[in-house]
Design a protein around this motif. Structure first.
Motif, PDB file in Angstrom:
ATOM      1  N   ALA A  60       0.867  -1.178   0.000  1.00 39.06           N
ATOM      2  CA  ALA A  60       0.000   0.000   0.000  1.00 39.06           C
ATOM      3  C   ALA A  60       0.901   1.225   0.000  1.00 39.06           C
ATOM      4  O   ALA A  60       1.776   1.358   0.852  1.00 39.06           O
ATOM      5  N   GLU A  61       0.702   2.115  -0.966  1.00 37.72           N
ATOM      6  CA  GLU A  61       1.490   3.336  -1.094  1.00 37.72           C
ATOM      7  C   GLU A  61       0.549   4.529  -1.090  1.00 37.72           C
ATOM      8  O   GLU A  61      -0.588   4.424  -1.560  1.00 37.72           O
ATOM      9  N   ALA A  62       1.043   5.643  -0.589  1.00 36.55           N
ATOM     10  CA  ALA A  62       0.250   6.871  -0.614  1.00 36.55           C
ATOM     11  C   ALA A  62       1.174   8.046  -0.907  1.00 36.55           C
ATOM     12  O   ALA A  62       2.266   8.144  -0.338  1.00 36.55           O
ATOM     13  N   LEU A  63       0.735   8.907  -1.787  1.00 32.43           N
ATOM     14  CA  LEU A  63       1.432  10.153  -2.096  1.00 32.43           C
ATOM     15  C   LEU A  63       0.468  11.287  -1.769  1.00 32.43           C
ATOM     16  O   LEU A  63      -0.587  11.414  -2.394  1.00 32.43           O
ATOM     17  N   MET A  64       0.822  12.076  -0.768  1.00 24.08           N
ATOM     18  CA  MET A  64      -0.051  13.156  -0.314  1.00 24.08           C
ATOM     19  C   MET A  64       0.579  14.495  -0.638  1.00 24.08           C
ATOM     20  O   MET A  64       1.765  14.709  -0.384  1.00 24.08           O
ATOM     21  N   ARG A  65      -0.215  15.391  -1.188  1.00 27.10           N
ATOM     22  CA  ARG A  65       0.253  16.734  -1.510  1.00 27.10           C
ATOM     23  C   ARG A  65      -0.387  17.734  -0.556  1.00 27.10           C
ATOM     24  O   ARG A  65      -1.609  17.761  -0.394  1.00 27.10           O
ATOM     25  N   VAL A  66       0.472  18.538   0.074  1.00 27.46           N
ATOM     26  CA  VAL A  66       0.037  19.663   0.887  1.00 27.46           C
ATOM     27  C   VAL A  66       0.731  20.887   0.320  1.00 27.46           C
ATOM     28  O   VAL A  66       1.552  20.773  -0.586  1.00 27.46           O
ATOM     29  N   GLU A  70       5.319  17.316  -0.736  1.00 26.26           N
ATOM     30  CA  GLU A  70       4.715  16.024  -0.984  1.00 26.26           C
ATOM     31  C   GLU A  70       5.215  15.052   0.061  1.00 26.26           C
ATOM     32  O   GLU A  70       6.382  15.089   0.452  1.00 26.26           O
ATOM     33  N   MET A  71       4.351  14.172   0.513  1.00 18.36           N
ATOM     34  CA  MET A  71       4.721  13.145   1.486  1.00 18.36           C
ATOM     35  C   MET A  71       4.406  11.791   0.880  1.00 18.36           C
ATOM     36  O   MET A  71       3.319  11.583   0.346  1.00 18.36           O
ATOM     37  N   PHE A  72       5.374  10.872   0.986  1.00 20.31           N
ATOM     38  CA  PHE A  72       5.211   9.542   0.409  1.00 20.31           C
ATOM     39  C   PHE A  72       5.437   8.492   1.485  1.00 20.31           C
ATOM     40  O   PHE A  72       6.397   8.575   2.257  1.00 20.31           O
ATOM     41  N   VAL A  73       4.545   7.521   1.562  1.00 24.41           N
ATOM     42  CA  VAL A  73       4.702   6.396   2.480  1.00 24.41           C
ATOM     43  C   VAL A  73       4.337   5.113   1.743  1.00 24.41           C
ATOM     44  O   VAL A  73       3.559   5.130   0.787  1.00 24.41           O
ATOM     45  N   ASP A  79      -1.098  -9.324   4.379  1.00 25.73           N
ATOM     46  CA  ASP A  79      -2.522  -9.026   4.330  1.00 25.73           C
ATOM     47  C   ASP A  79      -2.699  -7.576   3.859  1.00 25.73           C
ATOM     48  O   ASP A  79      -2.060  -6.664   4.395  1.00 25.73           O
ATOM     49  N   MET A  80      -3.553  -7.367   2.878  1.00 26.17           N
ATOM     50  CA  MET A  80      -3.742  -6.016   2.324  1.00 26.17           C
ATOM     51  C   MET A  80      -4.301  -5.057   3.367  1.00 26.17           C
ATOM     52  O   MET A  80      -3.905  -3.903   3.432  1.00 26.17           O
ATOM     53  N   TYR A  81      -5.190  -5.524   4.207  1.00 29.37           N
ATOM     54  CA  TYR A  81      -5.807  -4.635   5.196  1.00 29.37           C
ATOM     55  C   TYR A  81      -4.795  -4.183   6.245  1.00 29.37           C
ATOM     56  O   TYR A  81      -4.818  -3.046   6.698  1.00 29.37           O
ATOM     57  N   LYS A  82      -3.869  -5.067   6.614  1.00 25.23           N
ATOM     58  CA  LYS A  82      -2.801  -4.666   7.533  1.00 25.23           C
ATOM     59  C   LYS A  82      -1.871  -3.661   6.869  1.00 25.23           C
ATOM     60  O   LYS A  82      -1.402  -2.718   7.504  1.00 25.23           O
ATOM     61  N   ALA A  83      -1.600  -3.851   5.583  1.00 18.20           N
ATOM     62  CA  ALA A  83      -0.749  -2.911   4.844  1.00 18.20           C
ATOM     63  C   ALA A  83      -1.411  -1.539   4.759  1.00 18.20           C
ATOM     64  O   ALA A  83      -0.744  -0.510   4.922  1.00 18.20           O
ATOM     65  N   ILE A  84      -2.715  -1.497   4.538  1.00 10.66           N
ATOM     66  CA  ILE A  84      -3.442  -0.225   4.484  1.00 10.66           C
ATOM     67  C   ILE A  84      -3.402   0.461   5.841  1.00 10.66           C
ATOM     68  O   ILE A  84      -3.167   1.667   5.939  1.00 10.66           O
ATOM     69  N   HIS A  85      -3.615  -0.309   6.896  1.00  9.19           N
ATOM     70  CA  HIS A  85      -3.597   0.248   8.250  1.00  9.19           C
ATOM     71  C   HIS A  85      -2.223   0.840   8.579  1.00  9.19           C
ATOM     72  O   HIS A  85      -2.125   1.961   9.097  1.00  9.19           O
ATOM     73  N   GLU A  86      -1.165   0.122   8.269  1.00 14.25           N
ATOM     74  CA  GLU A  86       0.189   0.601   8.533  1.00 14.25           C
ATOM     75  C   GLU A  86       0.522   1.831   7.688  1.00 14.25           C
ATOM     76  O   GLU A  86       1.147   2.783   8.166  1.00 14.25           O
ATOM     77  N   MET A  87       0.080   1.844   6.417  1.00 14.62           N
ATOM     78  CA  MET A  87       0.302   2.992   5.543  1.00 14.62           C
ATOM     79  C   MET A  87      -0.380   4.237   6.097  1.00 14.62           C
ATOM     80  O   MET A  87       0.201   5.321   6.136  1.00 14.62           O
ATOM     81  N   ALA A  88      -1.601   4.087   6.578  1.00 16.97           N
ATOM     82  CA  ALA A  88      -2.331   5.233   7.131  1.00 16.97           C
ATOM     83  C   ALA A  88      -1.669   5.738   8.405  1.00 16.97           C
ATOM     84  O   ALA A  88      -1.600   6.956   8.634  1.00 16.97           O
ATOM     85  N   ASP A  89      -1.170   4.835   9.239  1.00 16.90           N
ATOM     86  CA  ASP A  89      -0.478   5.252  10.460  1.00 16.90           C
ATOM     87  C   ASP A  89       0.800   6.019  10.145  1.00 16.90           C
ATOM     88  O   ASP A  89       1.107   7.032  10.771  1.00 16.90           O
ATOM     89  N   LYS A  90       1.550   5.549   9.163  1.00 17.59           N
ATOM     90  CA  LYS A  90       2.782   6.247   8.767  1.00 17.59           C
ATOM     91  C   LYS A  90       2.460   7.644   8.232  1.00 17.59           C
ATOM     92  O   LYS A  90       3.141   8.616   8.548  1.00 17.59           O
ATOM     93  N   LEU A  91       1.428   7.730   7.417  1.00 16.61           N
ATOM     94  CA  LEU A  91       1.038   9.019   6.855  1.00 16.61           C
ATOM     95  C   LEU A  91       0.566   9.965   7.948  1.00 16.61           C
ATOM     96  O   LEU A  91       0.893  11.157   7.933  1.00 16.61           O
ATOM     97  N   ASP A  92      -0.153   9.449   8.920  1.00 21.71           N
ATOM     98  CA  ASP A  92      -0.622  10.259  10.040  1.00 21.71           C
ATOM     99  C   ASP A  92       0.560  10.805  10.846  1.00 21.71           C
ATOM    100  O   ASP A  92       0.565  11.972  11.236  1.00 21.71           O
ATOM    101  N   ARG A  93       1.575   9.981  11.076  1.00 23.77           N
ATOM    102  CA  ARG A  93       2.766  10.453  11.801  1.00 23.77           C
ATOM    103  C   ARG A  93       3.473  11.552  11.034  1.00 23.77           C
ATOM    104  O   ARG A  93       3.913  12.546  11.611  1.00 23.77           O
ATOM    105  N   GLN A  94       3.589  11.397   9.703  1.00 24.37           N
ATOM    106  CA  GLN A  94       4.236  12.436   8.900  1.00 24.37           C
ATOM    107  C   GLN A  94       3.449  13.737   8.929  1.00 24.37           C
ATOM    108  O   GLN A  94       4.029  14.819   8.991  1.00 24.37           O
ATOM    109  N   VAL A  95       2.139  13.650   8.889  1.00 28.47           N
ATOM    110  CA  VAL A  95       1.302  14.853   8.910  1.00 28.47           C
ATOM    111  C   VAL A  95       1.444  15.576  10.242  1.00 28.47           C
ATOM    112  O   VAL A  95       1.582  16.803  10.283  1.00 28.47           O
ATOM    113  N   ARG A  96       1.425  14.835  11.339  1.00 30.28           N
ATOM    114  CA  ARG A  96       1.580  15.476  12.650  1.00 30.28           C
ATOM    115  C   ARG A  96       2.955  16.117  12.793  1.00 30.28           C
ATOM    116  O   ARG A  96       3.082  17.219  13.340  1.00 30.28           O
TER     117      ARG A  96
END
Length: 129
Positions: A60-66, A70-73, A79-96
């Motif tokens: 699971a990859e995410a590229l966020m633009r503010v 740009e932030m990439f995780v 398991d895809m759902y675990k990968a999505i959960h971990e990706m969202a947590d990483k992105l949340d840490r970068q945003v904070r």
């Protein structure tokens, strides 16, 4: 905020979309100046770092633009759902972390402006020394 979800070598189900949207809403609650997020969910057959067996790993990859950045995780899991959960947590840490950095910059610039303001006390130059 514009969110696009794409799949690479995998079909995106409604449950996956719902989970991504739910997890990214948490990120949006922490920082509301997000311009766009591009999420790529893929099945990676060559990756075997997380597991000793040669199983298919989900990525699971995410590229966020503010504004101005740009932030990439990315995250891998069996398991895809675990990968999505971990990706969202990483992105949340970068945003904070990004938000904290911006807050510190604005506070220091306000402090500099406050210190640079001239005093409003009248100066009496009639005293001779």
């Amino acid at each position: 905020m514009n969110i696009s979800i794409t799949g690479h070598h995998i079909t995106i189900t409604d449950a996956m979309k719902d989970m991504v949207m739910d997890k990214l809403s948490k990120v949006e609650r922490h920082f509301d100046q997000i311009q766009s997020i591009k999420v790529i969910l893929s099945l990676d057959n060559n990756r075997s770092d997380n597991s000793n067996s040669g199983k298919n790993n989900h990525k699971a990859e995410a590229l966020m633009r503010v504004a101005g950045q740009e932030m990439f995780v990315q995250s891998y899991d069996d398991d895809m759902y675990k990968a999505i959960h971990e990706m969202a947590d990483k992105l949340d840490r970068q945003v904070r972390k990004y938000k904290t950095r911006i807050d510190r910059k604005t506070r220091s610039s306000k402090r500099k402006q406050r210190l640079a303001l001239p005093t409003t006390e009248p100066v009496d130059e009639s005293y001779a020394y």
